[in-house]
Design a protein around this motif. Structure first.
Motif, short mmCIF file in Angstrom:
data_model
loop_
_atom_site.label_atom_id
_atom_site.label_comp_id
_atom_site.label_asym_id
_atom_site.label_seq_id
_atom_site.Cartn_x
_atom_site.Cartn_y
_atom_site.Cartn_z
N ALA A 65 10.92 -2.58 4.34
CA ALA A 65 9.88 -3.49 4.82
C ALA A 65 8.51 -2.84 4.76
CB ALA A 65 10.19 -3.93 6.25
N ILE A 66 8.43 -1.57 5.11
CA ILE A 66 7.14 -0.87 5.04
C ILE A 66 6.69 -0.75 3.59
CG2 ILE A 66 5.99 1.34 5.46
CD1 ILE A 66 7.83 1.62 7.94
N ALA A 67 7.63 -0.45 2.70
CA ALA A 67 7.30 -0.35 1.29
C ALA A 67 6.80 -1.69 0.74
CB ALA A 67 8.51 0.13 0.49
N VAL A 68 7.45 -2.77 1.11
CA VAL A 68 7.02 -4.09 0.66
C VAL A 68 5.63 -4.39 1.20
CG1 VAL A 68 7.46 -6.58 0.83
CG2 VAL A 68 9.35 -5.01 0.39
N PHE A 69 5.41 -4.10 2.48
CA PHE A 69 4.12 -4.38 3.09
C PHE A 69 2.99 -3.60 2.41
CE2 PHE A 69 0.80 -3.51 6.24
CZ PHE A 69 0.43 -4.81 6.53
N THR A 70 3.22 -2.34 2.13
CA THR A 70 2.16 -1.53 1.53
C THR A 70 1.90 -1.90 0.07
OG1 THR A 70 3.74 0.22 0.96
CG2 THR A 70 2.55 0.44 3.06
N GLN A 71 2.85 -2.55 -0.57
CA GLN A 71 2.67 -2.93 -1.97
C GLN A 71 2.10 -4.33 -2.12
OE1 GLN A 71 6.57 -2.43 -3.60
NE2 GLN A 71 6.52 -0.20 -3.43
N THR A 72 1.84 -5.01 -1.02
CA THR A 72 1.30 -6.36 -1.11
C THR A 72 -0.16 -6.38 -0.68
OG1 THR A 72 2.01 -6.89 1.13
CG2 THR A 72 3.53 -7.46 -0.65
N ALA A 73 -0.84 -7.44 -1.06
CA ALA A 73 -2.24 -7.61 -0.67
C ALA A 73 -2.55 -9.10 -0.62
CB ALA A 73 -3.16 -6.91 -1.68
N GLY A 74 -3.66 -9.42 0.01
CA GLY A 74 -4.12 -10.80 0.03
C GLY A 74 -3.19 -11.75 0.75
N TRP A 75 -2.97 -12.93 0.15
CA TRP A 75 -2.14 -13.96 0.78
C TRP A 75 -0.70 -13.51 0.92
CZ3 TRP A 75 2.18 -16.20 -1.20
CH2 TRP A 75 2.41 -16.08 -2.57
N ARG A 76 -0.24 -12.65 0.03
CA ARG A 76 1.15 -12.18 0.14
C ARG A 76 1.33 -11.29 1.37
NH1 ARG A 76 3.19 -11.38 -6.07
NH2 ARG A 76 2.73 -13.52 -6.63
#
Length: 178
Positions: free
Chosen positions: A142-153
Motif C-alpha cells: 500500500a505504501i509503495a502504491v501510494f508513493t507511486q501515484t500522483a494527482g487524482w489517483r
C-alpha cells in the motif's frame, strides 16, 4: 450461578430484534452472498484488467498489487456495502433506523471528513517518524502504491483507504457479524 465480579455488568442493547430476526436460514445465505459478491467482483475486475490490457498472469498479479487492484477491491467493497444496506433490514426484520442507523446532519458529515483528513495528515508523518526512530522498514504494498501515484489517483487512493475501506469494515463487522 452468582456473579461475583466487581465489574459492572453490560447494559442490555437498546435495540431489541423481533423473534424472527436474524434466523440462521436467512443470515447464512446473506453472509455467503456478501462473500460471493465480493469475490465475483474482484475476479471479474481482474479478468477485465487482464484481457483489456492483454496482460500475462504474472503481469496481472503485479497490476493487482498496485492502483488497479486497489480500484477493483474498492469497487467490490462498495458493492458489498450496498448489498448489506439493501438486504440487512429484511434479514433483521427491522428498518435501518430500527437497527441503529441515523441520518447524518451536514455538520456531522463534515466532521467525519475533517476527522479522516486530519487522521491521514497526523498518521502518515507519525508512521515515518516511528519507522526512522525504531529503525524498521515495513515493505507494504500500500505504501509503495501510494508513493507511486500522483494527482487524482493519489486522491482516489486516499479516499479508498480512508473512507471506503473503513466503511466496508464497519458494514461487514458491525452490521453483519455482530
Amino acid at each position: 450461578m452468582e456473579n461475583s465480579s466487581v465489574s459492572p455488568t453490560l447494559q442490555d442493547s437498546p435495540i431489541v430484534f423481533p423473534p424472527n430476526g436474524f434466523r440462521w436460514y436467512a443470515a447464512v445465505p446473506f453472509l455467503l452472498g456478501a462473500i460471493v459478491l465480493f469475490l465475483a467482483v474482484v475476479f471479474a475486475g481482474t479478468m477485465v484488467l487482464m484481457f483489456s490490457h492483454q496482460l500475462t498472469v504474472a503481469e496481472t498479479a503485479r497490476a493487482m498489487s498496485s492502483m488497479p487492484g486497489v480500484i477493483i477491491q474498492s469497487i467490490a467493497e462498495a458493492l458489498v456495502i450496498g448489498y448489506i444496506v439493501l438486504l440487512l433490514p429484511s434479514i433483521a426484520h427491522r428498518t435501518l433506523a430500527g437497527i441503529g442507523f441515523r441520518k447524518l446532519s451536514a455538520a456531522q458529515a463534515w466532521a467525519i471528513v475533517a476527522g479522516a483528513v486530519l487522521m491521514f495528515v497526523v498518521v502518515t508523518p507519525l508512521a515515518t517518524v516511528l519507522q526512522n526512530l525504531l529503525h524498521f522498514k515495513t515493505p507494504e504494498s500500500a505504501i509503495a502504491v501510494f508513493t507511486q501515484t500522483a494527482g487524482w489517483r493519489r486522491a482516489a487512493f486516499i479516499f479508498f483507504g480512508v473512507v471506503l475501506a473503513p466503511a466496508f469494515e464497519e458494514a461487514v463487522f458491525r452490521l453483519v457479524l455482530f
